[in-house]
Motif scaffolding. Structure first.
Motif, PDB file in Angstrom:
ATOM      1  N   HIS A   1     -76.562 -87.489  18.911  1.00  0.00           N
ATOM      2  CA  HIS A   1     -75.454 -86.982  17.948  1.00  0.00           C
ATOM      3  C   HIS A   1     -75.755 -85.831  17.252  1.00  0.00           C
ATOM      4  N   ARG A   2     -75.260 -84.503  17.578  1.00  0.00           N
ATOM      5  CA  ARG A   2     -75.785 -83.437  16.774  1.00  0.00           C
ATOM      6  C   ARG A   2     -74.752 -83.043  15.433  1.00  0.00           C
ATOM      7  N   LEU A   3     -74.978 -83.325  14.340  1.00  0.00           N
ATOM      8  CA  LEU A   3     -74.137 -83.477  13.257  1.00  0.00           C
ATOM      9  C   LEU A   3     -73.789 -82.227  12.664  1.00  0.00           C
ATOM     10  N   LEU A   4     -74.950 -81.285  12.887  1.00  0.00           N
ATOM     11  CA  LEU A   4     -74.753 -79.865  12.264  1.00  0.00           C
ATOM     12  C   LEU A   4     -75.597 -78.782  13.337  1.00  0.00           C
ATOM     13  N   GLU A   5     -74.563 -77.922  13.808  1.00  0.00           N
ATOM     14  CA  GLU A   5     -75.126 -77.237  14.993  1.00  0.00           C
ATOM     15  C   GLU A   5     -76.464 -76.357  14.843  1.00  0.00           C
TER      16      GLU A   5
ATOM     17  N   GLY B   1     -83.123 -84.742   5.697  1.00  0.00           N
ATOM     18  CA  GLY B   1     -82.390 -83.486   5.440  1.00  0.00           C
ATOM     19  C   GLY B   1     -83.278 -82.310   5.235  1.00  0.00           C
ATOM     20  N   THR B   2     -82.961 -81.237   5.407  1.00  0.00           N
ATOM     21  CA  THR B   2     -83.792 -79.862   5.149  1.00  0.00           C
ATOM     22  C   THR B   2     -84.163 -79.903   3.809  1.00  0.00           C
TER      23      THR B   2
ATOM     24  N   GLU C   1     -79.023 -77.205   0.149  1.00  0.00           N
ATOM     25  CA  GLU C   1     -77.647 -77.523   0.718  1.00  0.00           C
ATOM     26  C   GLU C   1     -77.406 -77.863   1.789  1.00  0.00           C
ATOM     27  N   GLU C   2     -77.904 -77.396   2.801  1.00  0.00           N
ATOM     28  CA  GLU C   2     -78.114 -77.829   4.045  1.00  0.00           C
ATOM     29  C   GLU C   2     -78.408 -79.439   4.398  1.00  0.00           C
ATOM     30  N   GLY C   3     -79.425 -79.728   3.673  1.00  0.00           N
ATOM     31  CA  GLY C   3     -79.835 -81.264   3.695  1.00  0.00           C
ATOM     32  C   GLY C   3     -78.885 -82.217   3.197  1.00  0.00           C
ATOM     33  N   LEU C   4     -78.340 -81.689   2.106  1.00  0.00           N
ATOM     34  CA  LEU C   4     -77.096 -82.625   1.389  1.00  0.00           C
ATOM     35  C   LEU C   4     -75.975 -82.453   2.322  1.00  0.00           C
ATOM     36  N   MET C   5     -75.693 -81.686   3.074  1.00  0.00           N
ATOM     37  CA  MET C   5     -74.448 -81.517   4.157  1.00  0.00           C
ATOM     38  C   MET C   5     -74.773 -82.620   5.256  1.00  0.00           C
ATOM     39  N   PHE C   6     -75.914 -82.418   5.584  1.00  0.00           N
ATOM     40  CA  PHE C   6     -76.328 -83.354   6.783  1.00  0.00           C
ATOM     41  C   PHE C   6     -76.271 -84.742   6.145  1.00  0.00           C
ATOM     42  N   ALA C   7     -76.858 -85.030   5.210  1.00  0.00           N
ATOM     43  CA  ALA C   7     -76.896 -86.248   4.462  1.00  0.00           C
ATOM     44  C   ALA C   7     -75.390 -86.982   4.367  1.00  0.00           C
TER      45      ALA C   7
END
Length: 320
Positions: free
Chosen positions: A299-303, A87-88, A111-117
């Motif tokens: 599979h793209r999980l976040l755009e 993640g970021t 926050e973005e990295g946690l969302m991706f996780a």
């Protein structure tokens, strides 16, 4: 025999009984011409039941180090392999020509990295449930896969590998797989040496080293660091580990490492490995095909990513 029938293209269009009979006749024909090696003065490797048992004699050097473990690891199982960038991290900013972003190695997930996780955890658990449900036999109540599926413990049945970089391990932990996370330095990113931290204001393309690297990207080492060939060499035991797993495998690592893994499974020439795109916030799903090759689906999980100055589409050569 059933695995061979189900996974070999030779038996497409045949019923199970027809395919089984065809395979038995094929084995009989093989046995007529096979010659057993029993001269122990020779160097040889014998495989029994497709690596269920391996007998080696006078095997030394690179053959014993690389080929024998590979023969023991290869199998015709149907498990998927998932590859994902970590993640970021906090503080990531756009990098230079060959670094899509730069960030401190010890930076925690943003926050973005946690969302991706979290999305990665949901994706993998869903895929695991599907994989186990296709394997279980409801008539056997004590079937290990059935028990795991009914108890919702599908995460305990697959393998998770990460690098030792904190954001990689944090991605696995935040995903809450329920599986043991194994860290290995072999999955750490390519060491770029003195070029670590080069930002958008640093013109890498003006360096004499860069021109040499563009001509021979596989073997040219970053100043004070590694080459892609070095990464290929240290990934060998990891590839063997991934190959031998009968259950699904997830690898959370970095662009340079994932480029090498994708090149290996898709049989891409290694001198082209630096051109392989590994998108952020995505999962690369590898599935075995009946012809012995692997299929790849992304599979793209976040755009998108919100790293300032990040532009992956214009930067093919990525090492983060």
């Amino acid at each position: 025999m059933n695995q061979k029938i189900l996974n070999s293209p030779d038996f497409q269009g045949l019923s199970h009984d027809e395919a089984l009979e065809s395979l038995k006749k094929r084995i009989e024909n093989y046995q007529k011409i096979y010659e057993t090696i029993d001269d122990d003065r020779l160097s040889y490797i014998k495989l029994f039941n497709f690596s269920s048992k391996i007998l080696t004699n006078k095997i030394y050097g690179s053959v014993s180090k690389s080929i024998v473990p590979a023969l023991m690891a290869w199998h015709i199982g149907t498990r998927p392999i998932w590859l994902a960038r970590c993640g970021t991290p906090v503080g990531a900013v756009g990098g230079s020509e060959i670094f899509p972003f730069i960030a401190p190695k010890d930076a925690p997930l943003s926050e973005e990295g946690l969302m991706f996780a979290q999305l990665l955890g949901e994706f993998v658990n869903s895929r695991c449930k599907t994989w186990y449900s296709n394997r279980v036999d409801p008539s056997h109540n004590n079937d290990e896969d059935l028990v795991r599926l009914n108890d919702g413990r599908v995460g305990a049945g697959f393998k998770v590998l990460t690098s030792t970089v904190p954001r990689a391990y944090q991605t696995a932990v935040a995903a809450q797989f329920g599986a043991k996370v194994e860290q290995t330095p072999n999955l750490n990113p390519l060491d770029v040496g003195v070029m670590n931290g080069f930002g958008s204001s640093d013109k890498v393309s003006d360096l004499e080293w860069y021109q040499v690297w563009k001509e021979k990207p596989l073997f040219t080492r970053f100043p004070g660091g590694e080459s892609y060939a070095d990464v290929v060499s240290r990934l060998e035991p990891c590839i063997t580990d991934v190959e031998q797993q009968m259950a699904p495998v997830l690898v959370i690592s970095h662009v340079s490492v994932l480029q090498v893994l994708v090149a290996y499974f898709l049989r891409t020439p290694m001198d082209q490995v630096h051109n392989i795109q590994i998108p952020m916030n995505s999962v690369l799903e590898l599935t075995p095909a009946i012809d012995g090759k692997w299929g790849l689906h992304i599979h793209r999980l976040l755009e998108e990513t919100h790293i300032p100055g990040y532009c992956a589409t214009s930067q093919k050569d990525q090492t983060n």
